[in-house]
Design an enzyme around this catalytic site. Sequence first.
Site, PDB file in Angstrom:
ATOM      1  N   SER A 153      37.245  35.277  48.157  1.00  0.00           N
ATOM      2  CA  SER A 153      36.545  34.190  48.837  1.00  0.00           C
ATOM      3  C   SER A 153      37.428  32.951  48.894  1.00  0.00           C
ATOM      4  O   SER A 153      38.269  32.733  48.017  1.00  0.00           O
ATOM      5  CB  SER A 153      35.257  33.853  48.087  1.00  0.00           C
ATOM      6  OG  SER A 153      34.689  32.646  48.557  1.00  0.00           O
ATOM      7  N   TYR A 179      31.661  31.342  39.873  1.00  0.00           N
ATOM      8  CA  TYR A 179      31.928  32.160  41.062  1.00  0.00           C
ATOM      9  C   TYR A 179      33.369  31.974  41.522  1.00  0.00           C
ATOM     10  O   TYR A 179      34.070  32.953  41.811  1.00  0.00           O
ATOM     11  CB  TYR A 179      30.969  31.763  42.180  1.00  0.00           C
ATOM     12  CG  TYR A 179      31.251  32.427  43.500  1.00  0.00           C
ATOM     13  CD1 TYR A 179      30.972  33.773  43.700  1.00  0.00           C
ATOM     14  CD2 TYR A 179      31.823  31.706  44.550  1.00  0.00           C
ATOM     15  CE1 TYR A 179      31.241  34.385  44.920  1.00  0.00           C
ATOM     16  CE2 TYR A 179      32.085  32.307  45.769  1.00  0.00           C
ATOM     17  CZ  TYR A 179      31.791  33.646  45.953  1.00  0.00           C
ATOM     18  OH  TYR A 179      32.076  34.248  47.166  1.00  0.00           O
TER      19      TYR A 179
END
Length: 317
Positions: A153, A179
């Site tokens: 990501s 994350y």
Amino acid sequence: MFGAMTTADEVLQGVDLSGRRVLVTGASAGVGLETARVLVAHGAHVVGTARDCARLRAATAPWAEDRSTGSFRSVELDLASLASVRACADALSKAGEPFDVVIANAGVMAVPEGTTADGFETQFGTNHIGHAVLVNGIAGLLEPGGRVVMVSSAGHRGADVDLDDPNFERTAYDPLTAYRRSKTATILFAVEFDRRHRAAGVRATAVHPGAVLTDTTRKLIEAQPSAASAFAWKTVAQGAATSLWAGFVAPSDDIGGRYCEDCHVAEVNDDPAASSGVRSYALDPERASALWLKTEQMVGKPGIVAAALDETIAKGG
């Protein structure tokens, strides 16, 4: 010829994947489901994983039974449980059928503080450790020319891994920081896997699918409405494109050990204000090696990679 708005179907237009075998984790929804659908439509034999195989079979039913194209079968996998990860890897290894490409797509995002079944911080344990153990467990099934595509990501640009405190035992927990660290770890895993396996003809890369509107991101938008205006949102068809480009279209030497976005290899960019590119720390080979060793220590399996590599070489890789 491809870019941010390219769809998965457009990436594989004219590409025949008949006879190719692909593993896709997290295939029951969103980008993973679209990735599997397009692969089967182009003739590939796809093994898709999910925690809930009933949900997976229901999601894939509209196209999985079309025998005029490729094929699809489901396998249970809970990346938050090493027992499940190892059972999945053992079952695939026992079947003995090789894979041309592994697309490690599954993951969790910005979840509340918690731990996996093995006591790892949920996002690091699921997104990084679970996939690391799985991919290493089936590395012997990847034949020369094979590829591993780790779905990361752009969030990695917000935080490097913390090798001294991966489980937030001494750090205040923040869901987005956790994350972001896990997605940096995903890139570093690809860097080190590629280094260890490229001599055997197997390459690894990491990709950013883009900001994709899925059930997960919609929930985040509901919780933080201001986030909706911060991204150029993609459809799942567009979100699946870069994984397939890196797995089947791009030259392997171009993508090996690199980070890709919008169907191209990203440039290193350490500008805090940058909205594209990859942070240098995510491609640092020394950092990648250190994370690899830390991961082995955490799962209690030192040398698992060496064993997998030996098996690949023994097969003539």
